[in-house]
Design an enzyme around this catalytic site. Sequence first.
Site, mmCIF file in Angstrom:
data_model
loop_
_atom_site.group_PDB
_atom_site.id
_atom_site.type_symbol
_atom_site.label_atom_id
_atom_site.label_comp_id
_atom_site.label_asym_id
_atom_site.label_seq_id
_atom_site.Cartn_x
_atom_site.Cartn_y
_atom_site.Cartn_z
ATOM 1 N N ILE A 12 39.332 41.346 34.346
ATOM 2 C CA ILE A 12 39.506 40.182 33.461
ATOM 3 C C ILE A 12 38.246 39.981 32.609
ATOM 4 C CG2 ILE A 12 40.029 37.706 33.377
ATOM 5 C CD1 ILE A 12 41.445 38.099 36.121
ATOM 6 N N ASN A 32 26.963 43.672 39.187
ATOM 7 C CA ASN A 32 26.311 44.672 40.056
ATOM 8 C C ASN A 32 27.187 45.924 40.223
ATOM 9 O OD1 ASN A 32 28.324 43.864 41.758
ATOM 10 N ND2 ASN A 32 27.001 43.184 43.423
ATOM 11 N N SER A 124 41.943 30.345 40.938
ATOM 12 C CA SER A 124 43.183 31.062 41.205
ATOM 13 C C SER A 124 44.299 30.088 41.582
ATOM 14 C CB SER A 124 42.934 32.022 42.366
ATOM 15 O OG SER A 124 44.144 32.464 42.899
ATOM 16 N N THR A 126 46.069 30.436 43.886
ATOM 17 C CA THR A 126 46.123 30.408 45.347
ATOM 18 C C THR A 126 45.677 29.039 45.892
ATOM 19 O OG1 THR A 126 45.637 31.765 47.262
ATOM 20 C CG2 THR A 126 43.800 31.330 45.814
ATOM 21 N N TYR A 149 39.323 34.390 50.842
ATOM 22 C CA TYR A 149 39.186 34.497 49.380
ATOM 23 C C TYR A 149 39.625 33.189 48.716
ATOM 24 C CZ TYR A 149 41.139 35.354 44.746
ATOM 25 O OH TYR A 149 41.485 35.242 43.423
ATOM 26 N N LYS A 153 37.526 29.980 46.579
ATOM 27 C CA LYS A 153 37.900 29.429 45.267
ATOM 28 C C LYS A 153 37.954 27.901 45.352
ATOM 29 C CE LYS A 153 38.378 33.290 43.006
ATOM 30 N NZ LYS A 153 37.334 33.662 42.066
ATOM 31 N N TYR A 177 44.152 31.094 37.596
ATOM 32 C CA TYR A 177 44.953 32.232 37.093
ATOM 33 C C TYR A 177 46.190 32.403 37.949
ATOM 34 C CZ TYR A 177 40.275 33.917 35.638
ATOM 35 O OH TYR A 177 39.016 34.064 35.144
ATOM 36 N N ASN A 199 47.712 44.917 44.640
ATOM 37 C CA ASN A 199 48.599 44.129 43.782
ATOM 38 C C ASN A 199 49.754 44.961 43.241
ATOM 39 O OD1 ASN A 199 45.569 42.742 42.981
ATOM 40 N ND2 ASN A 199 47.211 41.494 43.802
ATOM 41 N N PRO A 293 52.364 39.237 55.173
ATOM 42 C CA PRO A 293 51.927 37.927 55.679
ATOM 43 C C PRO A 293 51.222 37.129 54.587
ATOM 44 C CG PRO A 293 51.236 39.682 57.173
ATOM 45 C CD PRO A 293 51.807 40.348 55.959
ATOM 46 N N GLY A 294 51.519 35.845 54.515
ATOM 47 C CA GLY A 294 50.843 34.960 53.560
ATOM 48 C C GLY A 294 51.552 34.834 52.222
ATOM 49 N N ASP A 295 52.534 35.735 51.936
ATOM 50 C CA ASP A 295 53.225 35.659 50.634
ATOM 51 C C ASP A 295 54.195 34.480 50.619
ATOM 52 O OD1 ASP A 295 51.963 37.747 49.481
ATOM 53 O OD2 ASP A 295 53.623 39.179 49.613
#
Length: 433
Positions: A12, A32, A124, A126, A149, A153, A177, A199, A293-295
Amino acid sequence: MSILLTGGAGFIGSHTAVELINAGYDVIIADNLSNSNEKVIDRIKMITNRRPKFYKIDVSEVEELCKIFDENDITGVIHFAGFKCVPESTKVPLKYYRNNLDTTLSLLEVMSKYKCNSIVFSSSATVYGDKNPVPFEENMPVGGATNAYGKTKLMIEEILKDIAMSSKDFSAVLLRYFNPIGAHPSGLIGESPDGIPNNLMPYVTQTAIGVRKFLTIYGTDYNTHDGTGVRDYIHVVDLAKGHVAAIKYATEHTGVEAINLGTGKGSSVWDVIHAFEKANGVKVPVQIGERRPGDIDECYASVYKAAELLNWRAKLSLEDMCRDSWNWQKNNPKGYESIWQYKNKWENVKSGYLVAFYIKYFIIYFLIHIFLLLKLYFQVAYLVEQAKTKTREFGAFKEINDNYPKYILSLDRANFSEDGIIHKNIIEWLLDI
Ligand code: UFG
């Protein structure tokens, strides 16, 4: 006006650098390269004709950051730097907390020291968790992220809100996003995941090109129109333009605003696969797998706030996203490590990459042909010489035969064998006369 992009060499970040340069900003990238490639800087130059200033630093290093602020008059910062792999963050959460929070805290300290008050943060969708109904609106309660993660955020959003409360000059735009896919239409920059992609879109393109055997669809029993997960896919170029609008907003206002960057439309996994196959005329082999898992079932944005505050809305279609993702994958089968760009449009070639390829090809072609011509010349010359020799030998023999008695008389060095056959040295002598 100079804008610092932390993590600006990433997917991005690099597209945002292009759009900022196109909009007339000076761009400074600090990265980095832990999950990106320095070649991105050249590619940005190829697209825009302007090379962004690049600092290979760890954004958590305060001294290094100070050096950037000393050397440049930075008006605003877009903060992308951070780890972003959801499954990895569930395995090594500490790595995510340490890196994502450290980079942010160092950056904010240095910004405060240099009185740089405007930041756009790469957040995000999320943060909406799994309890809110779609479409997600910015004023809905956030929280409930199931991985480290997502929690970083949320934490960073909270840190920025606290700073804004404490400082009236501070301005932060929290860009939430949705699912960025696609690539720059030049095919010069795009998403280049390390190893197996997590992804959907990079997995689709790698399957279509044959690097992966099958795309696994993670579950077909979601509460959606075709049973597969629904997401708000947004073209990365649209997303990048959203950042340009956001940094403009941040430098002209104070306070904190959370703003969704999405299209407002949900597409299922099947929708993406079908759109990809249709747009590019290629097949994507699939297999059906278990849920990941988590979706969640559905995730798409309310887009009114972005339109109202930033005067921005996404313009590119799912078809555009599929076409550009595939164009990037085809041109760069090994991501930024691919050697040559096989461009089909000359206007895309803003540097001598392809030209250099043709010149090199032409020189090799030219040398090979010179070599073949020389070889042919020497072969023909040899054959001609041989033919001449044979002719002369034949003439000499004929002459000897015709004038045999005369030669016998004149050759006091005559050197016949006993059976009367003429020796080789006599023939040579005859050929010389
Ligand atoms: N999917 C598959 N197969 C795959 C990969 C994904 O079927 O190989 C499905 C997922 O189950 C999901 C959809 O494709 O239904 C999209 O999955 P992605 O992994 O591409 O994206 P996510 O929506 O899971 O996550 C993305 C970002 C996160 C961000 C989140 C915000 O990767 O960083 O959107 O909504 F937090």
